[in-house]
Design a protein around this motif. Structure first.
Motif, PDB file in Angstrom:
ATOM      1  N   ALA A  16       0.843  -1.209   0.000  1.00  0.00           N
ATOM      2  CA  ALA A  16       0.000   0.000   0.000  1.00  0.00           C
ATOM      3  C   ALA A  16       0.877   1.257   0.000  1.00  0.00           C
ATOM      4  O   ALA A  16       0.602   2.229  -0.735  1.00  0.00           O
ATOM      5  CB  ALA A  16      -0.916  -0.018   1.221  1.00  0.00           C
ATOM      6  N   TRP A  17       1.955   1.255   0.804  1.00  0.00           N
ATOM      7  CA  TRP A  17       2.851   2.420   0.876  1.00  0.00           C
ATOM      8  C   TRP A  17       3.469   2.683  -0.500  1.00  0.00           C
ATOM      9  O   TRP A  17       3.451   3.803  -1.022  1.00  0.00           O
ATOM     10  CB  TRP A  17       3.927   2.177   1.955  1.00  0.00           C
ATOM     11  CG  TRP A  17       4.810   3.370   2.213  1.00  0.00           C
ATOM     12  CD1 TRP A  17       4.523   4.675   1.965  1.00  0.00           C
ATOM     13  CD2 TRP A  17       6.127   3.363   2.791  1.00  0.00           C
ATOM     14  NE1 TRP A  17       5.579   5.482   2.348  1.00  0.00           N
ATOM     15  CE2 TRP A  17       6.573   4.701   2.853  1.00  0.00           C
ATOM     16  CE3 TRP A  17       6.976   2.350   3.264  1.00  0.00           C
ATOM     17  CZ2 TRP A  17       7.826   5.060   3.366  1.00  0.00           C
ATOM     18  CZ3 TRP A  17       8.226   2.707   3.774  1.00  0.00           C
ATOM     19  CH2 TRP A  17       8.634   4.046   3.828  1.00  0.00           C
ATOM     20  N   MET A  18       4.001   1.601  -1.110  1.00  0.00           N
ATOM     21  CA  MET A  18       4.681   1.776  -2.390  1.00  0.00           C
ATOM     22  C   MET A  18       3.694   2.179  -3.495  1.00  0.00           C
ATOM     23  O   MET A  18       4.029   3.005  -4.348  1.00  0.00           O
ATOM     24  CB  MET A  18       5.415   0.473  -2.788  1.00  0.00           C
ATOM     25  CG  MET A  18       6.608   0.138  -1.920  1.00  0.00           C
ATOM     26  SD  MET A  18       7.763   1.508  -1.690  1.00  0.00           S
ATOM     27  CE  MET A  18       8.193   1.901  -3.372  1.00  0.00           C
ATOM     28  N   ALA A  19       2.493   1.612  -3.467  1.00  0.00           N
ATOM     29  CA  ALA A  19       1.497   1.979  -4.497  1.00  0.00           C
ATOM     30  C   ALA A  19       1.276   3.490  -4.456  1.00  0.00           C
ATOM     31  O   ALA A  19       1.287   4.168  -5.488  1.00  0.00           O
ATOM     32  CB  ALA A  19       0.191   1.222  -4.257  1.00  0.00           C
ATOM     33  N   GLY A  20       1.114   4.026  -3.241  1.00  0.00           N
ATOM     34  CA  GLY A  20       0.889   5.465  -3.091  1.00  0.00           C
ATOM     35  C   GLY A  20       2.103   6.279  -3.491  1.00  0.00           C
ATOM     36  O   GLY A  20       1.985   7.312  -4.165  1.00  0.00           O
ATOM     37  N   SER A  63       3.886  -0.125   8.026  1.00  0.00           N
ATOM     38  CA  SER A  63       5.106  -0.828   7.577  1.00  0.00           C
ATOM     39  C   SER A  63       6.156  -0.798   8.670  1.00  0.00           C
ATOM     40  O   SER A  63       6.831  -1.804   8.940  1.00  0.00           O
ATOM     41  CB  SER A  63       5.714  -0.153   6.348  1.00  0.00           C
ATOM     42  OG  SER A  63       4.769   0.012   5.353  1.00  0.00           O
ATOM     43  N   PHE A  64       6.309   0.356   9.308  1.00  0.00           N
ATOM     44  CA  PHE A  64       7.315   0.492  10.374  1.00  0.00           C
ATOM     45  C   PHE A  64       6.932  -0.334  11.593  1.00  0.00           C
ATOM     46  O   PHE A  64       7.772  -1.026  12.164  1.00  0.00           O
ATOM     47  CB  PHE A  64       7.482   1.965  10.753  1.00  0.00           C
ATOM     48  CG  PHE A  64       8.533   2.629   9.922  1.00  0.00           C
ATOM     49  CD1 PHE A  64       8.320   2.849   8.575  1.00  0.00           C
ATOM     50  CD2 PHE A  64       9.755   2.987  10.467  1.00  0.00           C
ATOM     51  CE1 PHE A  64       9.296   3.430   7.782  1.00  0.00           C
ATOM     52  CE2 PHE A  64      10.740   3.569   9.685  1.00  0.00           C
ATOM     53  CZ  PHE A  64      10.511   3.798   8.347  1.00  0.00           C
ATOM     54  N   VAL A  65       5.654  -0.247  11.988  1.00  0.00           N
ATOM     55  CA  VAL A  65       5.205  -0.988  13.181  1.00  0.00           C
ATOM     56  C   VAL A  65       5.472  -2.483  12.974  1.00  0.00           C
ATOM     57  O   VAL A  65       6.095  -3.147  13.822  1.00  0.00           O
ATOM     58  CB  VAL A  65       3.706  -0.719  13.456  1.00  0.00           C
ATOM     59  CG1 VAL A  65       3.157  -1.696  14.483  1.00  0.00           C
ATOM     60  CG2 VAL A  65       3.507   0.724  13.910  1.00  0.00           C
ATOM     61  N   PHE A  66       5.056  -3.036  11.809  1.00  0.00           N
ATOM     62  CA  PHE A  66       5.223  -4.477  11.588  1.00  0.00           C
ATOM     63  C   PHE A  66       6.697  -4.835  11.362  1.00  0.00           C
ATOM     64  O   PHE A  66       7.146  -5.896  11.795  1.00  0.00           O
ATOM     65  CB  PHE A  66       4.338  -4.947  10.429  1.00  0.00           C
ATOM     66  CG  PHE A  66       2.865  -4.825  10.746  1.00  0.00           C
ATOM     67  CD1 PHE A  66       2.329  -5.445  11.869  1.00  0.00           C
ATOM     68  CD2 PHE A  66       2.022  -4.070   9.945  1.00  0.00           C
ATOM     69  CE1 PHE A  66       0.974  -5.322  12.182  1.00  0.00           C
ATOM     70  CE2 PHE A  66       0.667  -3.937  10.248  1.00  0.00           C
ATOM     71  CZ  PHE A  66       0.141  -4.570  11.376  1.00  0.00           C
ATOM     72  N   GLY A  67       7.460  -3.949  10.690  1.00  0.00           N
ATOM     73  CA  GLY A  67       8.891  -4.211  10.475  1.00  0.00           C
ATOM     74  C   GLY A  67       9.633  -4.264  11.805  1.00  0.00           C
ATOM     75  O   GLY A  67      10.439  -5.173  12.050  1.00  0.00           O
ATOM     76  N   ILE A  68       9.342  -3.299  12.686  1.00  0.00           N
ATOM     77  CA  ILE A  68      10.020  -3.266  13.998  1.00  0.00           C
ATOM     78  C   ILE A  68       9.569  -4.468  14.847  1.00  0.00           C
ATOM     79  O   ILE A  68      10.377  -5.094  15.540  1.00  0.00           O
ATOM     80  CB  ILE A  68       9.765  -1.911  14.689  1.00  0.00           C
ATOM     81  CG1 ILE A  68      10.505  -0.808  13.908  1.00  0.00           C
ATOM     82  CG2 ILE A  68      10.227  -1.933  16.146  1.00  0.00           C
ATOM     83  CD1 ILE A  68      10.084   0.601  14.232  1.00  0.00           C
TER      84      ILE A  68
END
Ligand code: HEM
Length: 142
Positions: A16-20, A63-68
């Motif tokens: 979703a982040w990259m699509a945007g 993305s950050f929450v799940f990555g961390i």
């Protein structure tokens, strides 16, 4: 099992982040051609604001929450070179995110001075960073 669920949520948020991040500079390219005050320009402003606030910003945070969270579950990754390389590229993505958010504000205020070509070039930067990141996490070359 929890690790795999968190990783799935991480990848979904990244998509979703990259699509945007790939679509917003495209909107800027077309917005450059719309005369100030025209209905098209006003429509682009709404599209850009909603894309940033409803998709790009929340997806970046997720993305950050799940990555961390993945790193908390598997702290051994901290020792690996691929993670350091990946995080360096993530900083680059964050910088592009910040630039796009700033550019959106200038469009909203009808003060954009950059050309469509500039936004076409900017459009390629997240693509290159994303290709590097995916190679780092999947191939783990170092
Ligand atoms: C704070 C930011 C981030 C952190 C801490 C982080 C951390 C991680 C970790 C620890 C993994 C698990 C690796 C494994 O299990 O092999 C992972 C997987 C992944 N990350 Fe991130 N990441 C972040 C941002 C990103 C970004 C910005 C992208 C892409 C643009 C990305 C794409 C991926 C992908 C595609 C996977 C799945 C790899 C696989 O299937 O094994 N990550 N991330």
């Amino acid at each position: 099992m929890l690790y795999l669920w968190v990783k799935a949520l991480h990848v979904i948020s990244i998509i979703a982040w990259m699509a945007g991040m790939l679509y917003l500079p495209r909107l800027f390219v077309y917005h450059c051609a719309a005369p100030v005050g025209s209905p098209q320009s006003e429509t682009f402003k709404v599209m850009e604001r909603r894309l940033l606030k409803a998709i790009i910003n929340p997806a970046m945070i997720a993305s950050f929450v799940f990555g961390i969270w993945l790193l908390v579950l598997e702290p051994g990754w901290f020792q690996q070179g691929w993670l350091h390389a990946k995080l360096t590229f993530v900083v680059g993505l964050l910088a592009v995110h910040g630039m796009l958010a700033k550019a959106r504000k200038t469009f909203e205020a009808d003060r954009n001075t950059r050309s469509a070509t500039y936004y076409r070039v900017i459009n390629e930067v997240p693509t290159v960073l994303m290709i590097g990141i995916v190679i780092f996490v999947i191939v783990k070359p170092f």
